[in-house]
Scaffold this motif. Structure first.
Motif, PDB file in Angstrom:
ATOM      1  N   THR A 130      12.971  10.887  14.983  1.00 32.12           N
ATOM      2  CA  THR A 130      11.704  11.418  15.478  1.00 32.12           C
ATOM      3  C   THR A 130      10.930  11.941  14.269  1.00 32.12           C
ATOM      4  OG1 THR A 130      12.470  13.710  15.720  1.00 32.12           O
ATOM      5  CG2 THR A 130      12.829  12.229  17.606  1.00 32.12           C
ATOM      6  N   THR A 131       9.642  12.186  14.475  1.00 27.49           N
ATOM      7  CA  THR A 131       8.812  12.709  13.399  1.00 27.49           C
ATOM      8  C   THR A 131       9.379  14.035  12.881  1.00 27.49           C
ATOM      9  OG1 THR A 131       6.854  11.608  14.273  1.00 27.49           O
ATOM     10  CG2 THR A 131       6.478  13.518  12.865  1.00 27.49           C
ATOM     11  N   ARG A 132       9.815  14.890  13.788  1.00 23.71           N
ATOM     12  CA  ARG A 132      10.343  16.199  13.381  1.00 23.71           C
ATOM     13  C   ARG A 132      11.625  16.054  12.551  1.00 23.71           C
ATOM     14  NH1 ARG A 132       9.520  21.676  15.360  1.00 23.71           N
ATOM     15  NH2 ARG A 132       7.708  20.776  16.379  1.00 23.71           N
ATOM     16  N   GLN A 149       7.513  18.533  21.088  1.00 26.15           N
ATOM     17  CA  GLN A 149       8.480  19.338  20.343  1.00 26.15           C
ATOM     18  C   GLN A 149       9.247  18.501  19.310  1.00 26.15           C
ATOM     19  OE1 GLN A 149       8.891  22.783  20.836  1.00 26.15           O
ATOM     20  NE2 GLN A 149       7.248  22.834  22.349  1.00 26.15           N
ATOM     21  N   SER A 150       9.185  17.170  19.389  1.00 28.89           N
ATOM     22  CA  SER A 150       9.858  16.326  18.394  1.00 28.89           C
ATOM     23  C   SER A 150       8.889  15.816  17.333  1.00 28.89           C
ATOM     24  CB  SER A 150      10.484  15.096  19.064  1.00 28.89           C
ATOM     25  OG  SER A 150      11.250  15.458  20.158  1.00 28.89           O
ATOM     26  N   ASP A 151       7.658  16.294  17.386  1.00 24.44           N
ATOM     27  CA  ASP A 151       6.638  15.807  16.459  1.00 24.44           C
ATOM     28  C   ASP A 151       6.402  16.853  15.370  1.00 24.44           C
ATOM     29  OD1 ASP A 151       6.605  13.701  18.257  1.00 24.44           O
ATOM     30  OD2 ASP A 151       4.896  14.495  19.359  1.00 24.44           O
ATOM     31  N   LEU A 152       5.370  16.677  14.577  1.00 26.28           N
ATOM     32  CA  LEU A 152       5.077  17.669  13.544  1.00 26.28           C
ATOM     33  C   LEU A 152       4.769  19.024  14.182  1.00 26.28           C
ATOM     34  CD1 LEU A 152       2.712  16.107  10.829  1.00 26.28           C
ATOM     35  CD2 LEU A 152       5.196  16.290  10.811  1.00 26.28           C
ATOM     36  N   PRO A 153       5.143  20.117  13.522  1.00 31.00           N
ATOM     37  CA  PRO A 153       4.741  21.438  14.005  1.00 31.00           C
ATOM     38  C   PRO A 153       3.216  21.554  14.011  1.00 31.00           C
ATOM     39  CG  PRO A 153       6.427  21.626  12.290  1.00 31.00           C
ATOM     40  CD  PRO A 153       5.984  20.188  12.318  1.00 31.00           C
ATOM     41  N   ILE A 155      -3.242  19.886   7.897  1.00 31.03           N
ATOM     42  CA  ILE A 155      -3.569  18.534   7.428  1.00 31.03           C
ATOM     43  C   ILE A 155      -4.892  18.041   8.023  1.00 31.03           C
ATOM     44  CG2 ILE A 155      -2.834  16.103   7.495  1.00 31.03           C
ATOM     45  CD1 ILE A 155       0.088  17.143   7.482  1.00 31.03           C
ATOM     46  N   ILE A 201       4.228  12.199   7.306  1.00 29.72           N
ATOM     47  CA  ILE A 201       5.381  12.910   6.754  1.00 29.72           C
ATOM     48  C   ILE A 201       5.125  13.254   5.287  1.00 29.72           C
ATOM     49  CG2 ILE A 201       7.856  12.775   6.238  1.00 29.72           C
ATOM     50  CD1 ILE A 201       7.369  12.706   9.209  1.00 29.72           C
ATOM     51  N   LEU A 224      10.694  14.689   9.157  1.00 27.51           N
ATOM     52  CA  LEU A 224      10.088  15.788   8.393  1.00 27.51           C
ATOM     53  C   LEU A 224      11.161  16.694   7.800  1.00 27.51           C
ATOM     54  CD1 LEU A 224       7.421  17.542   7.833  1.00 27.51           C
ATOM     55  CD2 LEU A 224       8.140  18.832   9.839  1.00 27.51           C
ATOM     56  N   ALA A 236       2.722  16.083   5.084  1.00 28.99           N
ATOM     57  CA  ALA A 236       3.279  17.326   5.630  1.00 28.99           C
ATOM     58  C   ALA A 236       4.195  18.023   4.629  1.00 28.99           C
ATOM     59  CB  ALA A 236       4.028  17.044   6.935  1.00 28.99           C
ATOM     60  N   ARG A 241      12.020  17.175   3.812  1.00 26.69           N
ATOM     61  CA  ARG A 241      11.920  18.464   3.108  1.00 26.69           C
ATOM     62  C   ARG A 241      13.155  18.721   2.255  1.00 26.69           C
ATOM     63  NH1 ARG A 241       9.595  22.018   7.949  1.00 26.69           N
ATOM     64  NH2 ARG A 241       7.415  22.157   7.274  1.00 26.69           N
ATOM     65  N   LEU A 287       1.358  22.931  10.801  1.00 28.39           N
ATOM     66  CA  LEU A 287       1.334  21.959   9.709  1.00 28.39           C
ATOM     67  C   LEU A 287       0.270  20.892   9.995  1.00 28.39           C
ATOM     68  CD1 LEU A 287       2.935  21.717   7.169  1.00 28.39           C
ATOM     69  CD2 LEU A 287       4.703  20.470   8.404  1.00 28.39           C
ATOM     70  N   ASP A 346       1.584  11.957  18.676  1.00 32.02           N
ATOM     71  CA  ASP A 346       2.560  12.092  17.588  1.00 32.02           C
ATOM     72  C   ASP A 346       2.046  11.799  16.188  1.00 32.02           C
ATOM     73  OD1 ASP A 346       4.824  12.078  15.929  1.00 32.02           O
ATOM     74  OD2 ASP A 346       5.869  10.485  16.975  1.00 32.02           O
TER      75      ASP A 346
END
Lengths: 210, 210
Positions: free
Chosen positions: B44-46, A87-91, A98, B74, B49, B77, B53, A94, A70
Motif C-alpha cells: 500500500t502507499t503507506r 488509512q493505507s494511503d499517505l498521511p 505536497i 512517495i 512510504l 513525501a 523512509r 504530508l 490515493d
C-alpha cells in the motif's frame, strides 16, 4: 470549483469496458452528482493517468471537482481538484504539504479519534462508514450511525456517510447532520445511472439529508 | 548528492523480513553501491512510504542518492533524490514538470527511439536491457549489446546496462561506453551482499566498464 459533497459518486471500473465506464460517469454527472472520485487499484501508473485524464475532461465539462483516490502523483499529473486518502494511503498532513492549501483532501474515518486527527491534519471532508456492508470493500468494518452522528458533532468539516447506501436505505441517516452521501454501486451498477443518480438525489432531499 | 550510476543497486524485498531487507541494503551500501533504487509493487502507499523512509535513513548515511521506482508521490513525501520511470509509469516530461529541475529522473529504454525520447523529455540517466534474462522481470524483452552500444552513442546522459548481470557475465559489456551497471539479484540474493557488491565493483573496474 466549490466543494459540494452532497452527492458524491465514487467510481469502480471493474467489469466495464472503458467506453461503458466513461458513458456511465457522464450519465451520473448529468444526473446530478456534485463530486466524483476515481478509484483504481489494479492499473499501472500510466493506465491510471490516461483514464484519469479522460474522466477529468468529463468532470470539467459539468463543473464537478475530480478527486483521485490515493495517488497524489496522478492527481498532480492531470491537475485534478483533489485526492482522497484512506488509512493505507499517505498521511493527510504530508499530502497537504505536497499539494498546498488549495487542493481538496478527503479522508476516511471510522471513529471519532480518526476523524479529529484527519481534520487537524488538514482534511477538507470526511467519508465515514461503512454504514451498510458493501460489495466494493468486502473487508471493511461497519460504523454505526451513532458514531457517524458523533463524528458530525466533533468536526466542523463536511461529513459524508458511505457504505452500501442506496435510495431504499438512506432513511437510516435521517436526522444526522451529514453533508452528503457517497455511493459506488447505487450509481455504478444501476441500469440507468443518470436516472439512479437523479432518484437518489431526490430521495436524499426528500429526507432532508442534503 | 552527485549522480554516479557506476554501481546501481535496485532492491527487491520479496521474501525478506524488513529487518533482513534493510540489513542487506546497508551491506550493499558498505560494499560500494553508488546509487540505490527502491522498487516495490505490492505494498500500500503507506507501507511503501514507511519502508522508503527507513531506506532513506540508510542511503543518506552513506551519501548515496535514493531513487524511488514509479511513485512520485512517495519520492516527494520522503524527499528522495529521484524517481525511476519505466514505460508503464508517468511520462518523463510530466514527471519533470512536477518534480522540478533538481530531482534525478531515470528512465528505462529498450531501443534507440525510446532512449532519445526519454533524453529529450528530461531523463538524467537510462537503464537499458535486459541484457540477460532476469528472474526479477520475467516478461521483459531482451536488448542486444549492439542496441546498448547504439544507445550509448545516441544520448549524452549516463547509460546503464541492466538485466541478469553478475560478476561472471559482465565481460559481455567490454568496450561499450556504458556509465555503469544495474543489478538486483547479484547483490540482493548474495550470501554476503557487502562482499558481492565489492567483488562486482572490482570486476567491473578490472574490465574498464566503470
Amino acid at each position: 470549483m466549490k466543494l459540494d459533497t452532497s452527492l458524491y459518486f465514487i467510481t469502480d471500473s471493474t467489469g466495464f469496458s472503458e467506453e461503458e465506464f466513461l458513458r456511465r460517469i457522464e450519465a451520473a454527472l448529468r444526473g446530478g452528482v456534485t463530486l466524483l472520485q476515481l478509484r483504481e487499484k489494479d492499473k499501472t501508473t500510466r493506465e491510471y493517468l490516461e483514464l484519469a485524464r479522460k474522466v477529468h475532461v468529463l468532470t470539467k465539462r459539468y463543473g464537478v471537482p475530480l478527486i483521485i483516490d490515493d495517488r497524489l502523483d496522478i492527481a498532480m499529473a492531470i491537475g485534478a481538484e483533489g485526492v482522497h486518502l484512506g488509512q493505507s494511503d499517505l498521511p493527510i498532513d504530508l499530502a497537504r504539504k505536497i499539494l498546498g492549501p488549495d487542493k481538496i483532501i478527503g479522508a476516511t474515518a471510522k471513529t471519532v479519534p480518526q476523524a479529529l486527527e484527519a481534520y487537524q491534519q488538514g482534511a477538507d471532508y470526511l467519508g465515514v462508514g461503512a454504514i451498510y456492508p458493501t460489495t466494493t470493500k468486502v473487508k471493511t468494518v461497519l460504523t454505526s450511525t451513532d458514531t457517524l452522528r458523533d463524528i458530525c458533532a466533533a468536526v466542523p468539516i463536511p461529513v459524508n456517510a458511505i457504505g452500501g447506501l442506496n435510495r431504499d436505505n438512506i432513511d437510516v441517516l435521517s436526522g444526522i447532520p451529514i453533508a452528503g452521501i457517497c455511493v459506488v454501486s447505487a450509481i455504478m451498477k444501476a441500469e440507468d445511472p443518470q436516472q439512479a443518480t437523479a432518484e437518489l438525489k431526490a430521495r436524499a432531499q426528500e429526507l432532508g439529508l442534503i
